[in-house]
Design a protein around this motif. Structure first.
Motif, short mmCIF file in Angstrom:
data_model
loop_
_atom_site.label_atom_id
_atom_site.label_comp_id
_atom_site.label_asym_id
_atom_site.label_seq_id
_atom_site.Cartn_x
_atom_site.Cartn_y
_atom_site.Cartn_z
N ARG A 172 -17.64 2.98 -0.45
CA ARG A 172 -17.26 1.58 -0.62
C ARG A 172 -18.38 0.85 -1.36
O ARG A 172 -19.51 0.77 -0.87
CB ARG A 172 -17.03 0.92 0.74
CG ARG A 172 -16.58 -0.54 0.65
CD ARG A 172 -16.30 -1.09 2.04
NE ARG A 172 -17.49 -1.12 2.86
CZ ARG A 172 -18.33 -2.14 2.92
NH1 ARG A 172 -18.14 -3.23 2.19
NH2 ARG A 172 -19.39 -2.08 3.71
N ASP A 195 -13.97 -5.19 -2.68
CA ASP A 195 -14.71 -3.93 -2.74
C ASP A 195 -13.97 -2.95 -3.64
O ASP A 195 -12.76 -3.07 -3.85
CB ASP A 195 -14.87 -3.30 -1.35
CG ASP A 195 -15.60 -4.20 -0.38
OD1 ASP A 195 -16.51 -4.94 -0.83
OD2 ASP A 195 -15.24 -4.19 0.81
N THR A 250 -12.55 10.62 10.59
CA THR A 250 -13.57 10.20 9.63
C THR A 250 -14.96 10.35 10.22
O THR A 250 -15.18 10.07 11.40
CB THR A 250 -13.33 8.72 9.23
OG1 THR A 250 -12.04 8.60 8.64
CG2 THR A 250 -14.39 8.25 8.25
N HIS A 259 -13.42 1.19 -3.74
CA HIS A 259 -13.62 2.46 -3.03
C HIS A 259 -13.55 3.59 -4.05
O HIS A 259 -12.53 3.77 -4.72
CB HIS A 259 -12.56 2.65 -1.95
CG HIS A 259 -12.66 1.66 -0.83
ND1 HIS A 259 -13.03 2.02 0.44
CD2 HIS A 259 -12.46 0.32 -0.80
CE1 HIS A 259 -13.04 0.95 1.22
NE2 HIS A 259 -12.70 -0.09 0.48
N GLY A 283 -6.52 8.43 -0.13
CA GLY A 283 -7.43 7.28 -0.07
C GLY A 283 -6.75 6.05 0.50
O GLY A 283 -7.33 5.31 1.30
N VAL A 284 -5.51 5.82 0.11
CA VAL A 284 -4.75 4.69 0.65
C VAL A 284 -4.51 4.88 2.14
O VAL A 284 -4.68 3.96 2.94
CB VAL A 284 -3.41 4.54 -0.09
CG1 VAL A 284 -2.54 3.46 0.58
CG2 VAL A 284 -3.65 4.16 -1.55
N HIS A 333 -13.31 11.76 4.90
CA HIS A 333 -12.04 11.77 5.63
C HIS A 333 -11.46 13.18 5.62
O HIS A 333 -11.44 13.85 4.57
CB HIS A 333 -11.04 10.81 4.98
CG HIS A 333 -11.56 9.41 4.82
ND1 HIS A 333 -11.71 8.55 5.89
CD2 HIS A 333 -11.97 8.73 3.72
CE1 HIS A 333 -12.18 7.39 5.46
NE2 HIS A 333 -12.36 7.48 4.14
N LEU A 348 -7.49 4.09 4.31
CA LEU A 348 -7.79 2.67 4.53
C LEU A 348 -7.20 2.18 5.85
O LEU A 348 -7.75 1.30 6.51
CB LEU A 348 -7.23 1.82 3.39
CG LEU A 348 -7.89 1.99 2.03
CD1 LEU A 348 -7.16 1.15 0.99
CD2 LEU A 348 -9.36 1.59 2.09
N ASN A 398 0.83 -1.21 0.00
CA ASN A 398 0.00 0.00 0.00
C ASN A 398 0.86 1.26 0.00
O ASN A 398 0.51 2.27 -0.64
CB ASN A 398 -0.94 0.00 1.20
CG ASN A 398 -2.12 -0.92 1.03
OD1 ASN A 398 -2.30 -1.51 -0.03
ND2 ASN A 398 -2.91 -1.08 2.07
#
Length: 388
Positions: A207, A215, A244, A217, A234-235, A196, A238, A11
């Motif tokens: 999601r 999934d 959030t 996103h 976005g990473v 976020h 996760l 990631n």
């Protein structure tokens, strides 16, 4: 199951790659296809190449080969995912058994003396392992190609709740006036949408749930947010990287593209309505345009070899590319990627072209010495070495 440390490392590579490589044009990339190949190279590498690969991977080089093989095996065991690896080498390369035996069974093949036939075989391998989504290997094999590592990744899922599809148009923004295939659905699972709080402003994330544990996103940043930053955040999100707010706790305008209103209802249960555009995007990536992202800066220096653990023949990376595609439609999602890293001989320094006289002296018995001021010739000290 993929190890948590490997997930974090892959990631992280995804986030760094997206930040540096993704602009405003359509593209798709998968670090999950690159990371295992780099891991297989890090173990047998030496010198600066070994250090750089390990830093890019985020794992110790002595653990890298096993981690790369474990990642591919774990991916291939995930429902909806097919992962494959291939290694092709010339017989003359004499691949070291210790490295070859550490790879999964059945991945090794040999090149012939016909580069055209070899290319056809590699292209067929790419099609076979991606259900034809990737039609050919992203690199070309030549007479100088001694070794090639490749990975193929295929991802498929069907939505738990499908979308309705209909033709439509965008009325504002960069897509204004463009005809789209609009996808729309309404579900009671309001927790599918989150906002976020990132350093670049609020990020709306949705999601979309697949039926096999996969999934997708969807990420929407502010109008001025660069694509690379949106993906990077976005990473990070996760892994719980940002504050959030989700679902029923959201307020109107809390995130980009988000509206919260009150409407008549038969049961009083909140619902989430999603409208998006169907898409197919492709990406062709030359990894050596930013070799530092992948730890390949030294490895592609062809003036010398960097992988003594692969063969006694000096090897250097000659190319590194990925072809990828992804489709998001009313019924589901599919994506595929093929990554290839060929290697050629890393030349040892050529022998000198001239000959010269060699004069040798050995001071292996008592001797004297003078300390002399160079400019004036003045002796500053004189001495004798009777016993060293």
């Amino acid at each position: 199951m993929v190890a948590a440390t490997t997930v974090g490392a892959v990631n992280d590579m995804t986030a760094r790659w997206a930040r540096e490589m993704v602009g405003e044009q359509n593209t798709v990339l998968t670090a999950a296809g690159v990371w295992p190949l780099l891991a297989l190279l890090a173990g047998p590498a030496a010198g600066p190449a070994r250090t750089e690969l390990a830093e890019a991977l985020g794992v110790a080089p002595e653990d890298a080969v096993a981690a790369g093989c474990e990642l591919l095996a774990a991916l291939d065991a995930v429902p909806g995912v097919n992962a494959a690896m291939g290694l092709w080498a010339r017989r003359s390369l004499a691949v070291r058994p210790a490295w070859r035996n550490a790879l999964p069974a059945g991945v090794y093949g040999e090149f012939t003396d016909d580069p055209g036939a070899d290319q056809q075989a590699l292209d067929a391998w790419a099609r076979q392992h991606t259900d034809g989504l990737i039609g050919e290997m992203p690199v070309q094999v030549g007479p100088g190609t001694l070794c090639l590592l490749a990975s193929a990744l295929l991802v498929r899922t069907t939505w738990v709740q499908e979308f309705q599809a209909f033709p439509g148009w965008a009325y504002e923004g960069p897509w204004a006036g463009r005809e789209l295939t609009v996808l729309s659905r309404s579900v009671p699972e309001v927790e599918q949408v989150r906002v976020h709080d990132t350093p670049d402003g609020p990020l709306t994330a949705v999601r979309v749930e697949g039926d096999n544990g996969l999934d997708v996103h969807l990420l929407l940043g502010g109008p001025e947010a660069p694509g690379g930053a949106v993906l990077r955040h976005g990473v990070a999100a996760l892994g719980g990287g940002y504050p959030t707010v989700s679902g029923a706790a959201l307020t109107d305008g809390a995130g980009p593209g988000l509206r919260v209103t009150t409407v008549p209802s038969d049961d009083g249960v909140p619902r989430f309505h999603l409208t998006t555009a169907a898409f197919t995007v492709d990406g062709d990536h030359d990894l050596l345009k930013r070799p530092e992202l992948f730890g390949l800066t030294t490895a592609c220096d062809a003036s010398r070899g960097h992988f003594p653990g692969i063969s006694e023949v000096p090897l250097a990376v000659s190319d590194a590319r990925q072809s990828a595609t992804a489709t998001f439609g009313p019924l589901g999602f599919r994506a595929a990627a093929v990554t290839a890293i060929p290697m050629e001989v890393g030349c040892v320094p050529p022998p000198p072209h001239y000959q010269a006289q060699l004069i040798s002296a050995r001071f292996d018995r008592p001797f004297g010495f003078l300390a002399v001021h160079r400019a004036s010739g003045l002796v500053l000290a004189a001495g004798w070495v009777g016993l060293p």
